[in-house]
Design an enzyme around this catalytic site. Sequence first.
Site, PDB file in Angstrom:
ATOM      1  N   PRO A  23      -8.531   1.889   0.168  1.00 49.25           N
ATOM      2  CA  PRO A  23      -8.796   3.255   0.623  1.00 49.25           C
ATOM      3  C   PRO A  23      -8.549   3.342   2.122  1.00 49.25           C
ATOM      4  CG  PRO A  23     -10.861   2.091   0.221  1.00 49.25           C
ATOM      5  CD  PRO A  23      -9.768   1.182  -0.242  1.00 49.25           C
ATOM      6  N   GLN A  76     -13.730   6.444  -3.651  1.00 51.13           N
ATOM      7  CA  GLN A  76     -14.624   5.808  -2.692  1.00 51.13           C
ATOM      8  C   GLN A  76     -15.508   6.850  -2.035  1.00 51.13           C
ATOM      9  OE1 GLN A  76     -13.741   4.148   1.375  1.00 51.13           O
ATOM     10  NE2 GLN A  76     -14.261   2.200   0.372  1.00 51.13           N
ATOM     11  N   CYS A 106     -16.591   0.776   6.752  1.00 47.04           N
ATOM     12  CA  CYS A 106     -15.939   1.550   7.808  1.00 47.04           C
ATOM     13  C   CYS A 106     -16.756   1.495   9.094  1.00 47.04           C
ATOM     14  CB  CYS A 106     -15.762   2.999   7.371  1.00 47.04           C
ATOM     15  SG  CYS A 106     -14.907   4.019   8.603  1.00 47.04           S
ATOM     16  N   LYS A 145     -17.467  -1.999  -1.363  1.00 47.96           N
ATOM     17  CA  LYS A 145     -16.516  -2.599  -0.430  1.00 47.96           C
ATOM     18  C   LYS A 145     -17.243  -2.793   0.895  1.00 47.96           C
ATOM     19  CE  LYS A 145     -11.839  -2.196   1.513  1.00 47.96           C
ATOM     20  NZ  LYS A 145     -12.137  -2.364   2.946  1.00 47.96           N
ATOM     21  N   GLY A 218      -7.981  -7.773   3.860  1.00 52.71           N
ATOM     22  CA  GLY A 218      -7.875  -8.039   5.283  1.00 52.71           C
ATOM     23  C   GLY A 218      -6.719  -8.953   5.634  1.00 52.71           C
ATOM     24  N   GLY A 219      -5.708  -8.411   6.311  1.00 55.57           N
ATOM     25  CA  GLY A 219      -4.620  -9.226   6.832  1.00 55.57           C
ATOM     26  C   GLY A 219      -3.616  -9.719   5.806  1.00 55.57           C
ATOM     27  N   GLY A 240      -3.954  -3.213   2.265  1.00 59.11           N
ATOM     28  CA  GLY A 240      -4.070  -1.906   2.892  1.00 59.11           C
ATOM     29  C   GLY A 240      -2.800  -1.449   3.575  1.00 59.11           C
TER      30      GLY A 240
END
Length: 343
Positions: A23, A76, A106, A145, A218-219, A240
């Site tokens: 998201p 989400q 977030c 998440k 992540g990454g 993402g």
Amino acid sequence: MEPTADPFDTTPIRTAARLSVAPMMDWTDRHCRYFHRLLSREALLYTEMVTAPALVRGGAVHLLDYDAAEHPVALQLGGSDPAELAAAARMGAAAGYDEINLNVGCPSDRVQSGTFGAVLMKQPQLVADCVAAMQDAVDVEVTVKCRLGVDDQEPTEVLPQFLETVSARGITRFTLHARKAWLKGLSPKENRDIPPLDYDLVHQMKAEFPHLHLSINGGIQTLDAAMPHLERGLDGVMIGRAAYHDPANVLLQADRRIYGTPYQTTAEGAVQAMLPYIEAHLSAGGKLHQVTRHMLGLFTGRPGARIWRRTLSEGVSKPGAGPELVLEALAQVQQSVAGYAAQ
């Protein structure tokens, strides 16, 4: 305490969660998700974060709009009031979403001021109360998440405590963004890059909580980078920004490599398949750029990528711009490919 049987263990949404598109605010709107679905039939897609107050108090039900072709698709939610989140989850389930996810990751100031997002890592019991209320309100799976921790928290201490506290309320699927979040001193953009990644801790959590369905985020920018995490035992990988900026590289091979299914299209085929959708959007009063902005990265790394982006970016504001502009941009890509091959 022995973990209870997981009612969602063998559901299709669990299979889809082997690869998901994260998201992303201002990016993963309904037009983006429809486009991504043309590239992969199997990957799990997520909405942008929708705040529970916007739905429950603000009546912003249009934020729940989506096309049936987007399934499997997850909503989400952001919020910190159990009753309000339960009401919002009920609205999402009634709209037909396959999963309701709570944002505990977030780090933006706006989110913090509403006492939700990553700041909730400091209140695992409140998160547990929220997801329990959501779960009681709907029949679809409720998930979380989150980050590894925030600010001066020690992830090796707080993350297992967080997972234990929240999963005790019946939540068995988590996506772990493998970085801490710094709520003060770093911007949301910096929080996506500066805090160091700790993939090993995520894998350690899978070893300590084998009954939980854990995805890593992540990454991770390619399927080549995603596969080792699945091979080491994690249940899913969430990608993402790379899925947005280079969607063909991430999604075109996903069905074959991640799910073992034969579906495979091409970037050019996806453009052709978008044309009826674009026509319908324009006929309903929409603007061309609302759709094509999500398509700009389709040919990243290929001949014609620059002229594709330029043609779409410069042409969308012209009066009467429509599917013909997209076809013109595609033709220029094909000419570039032919010229490159002839060299």
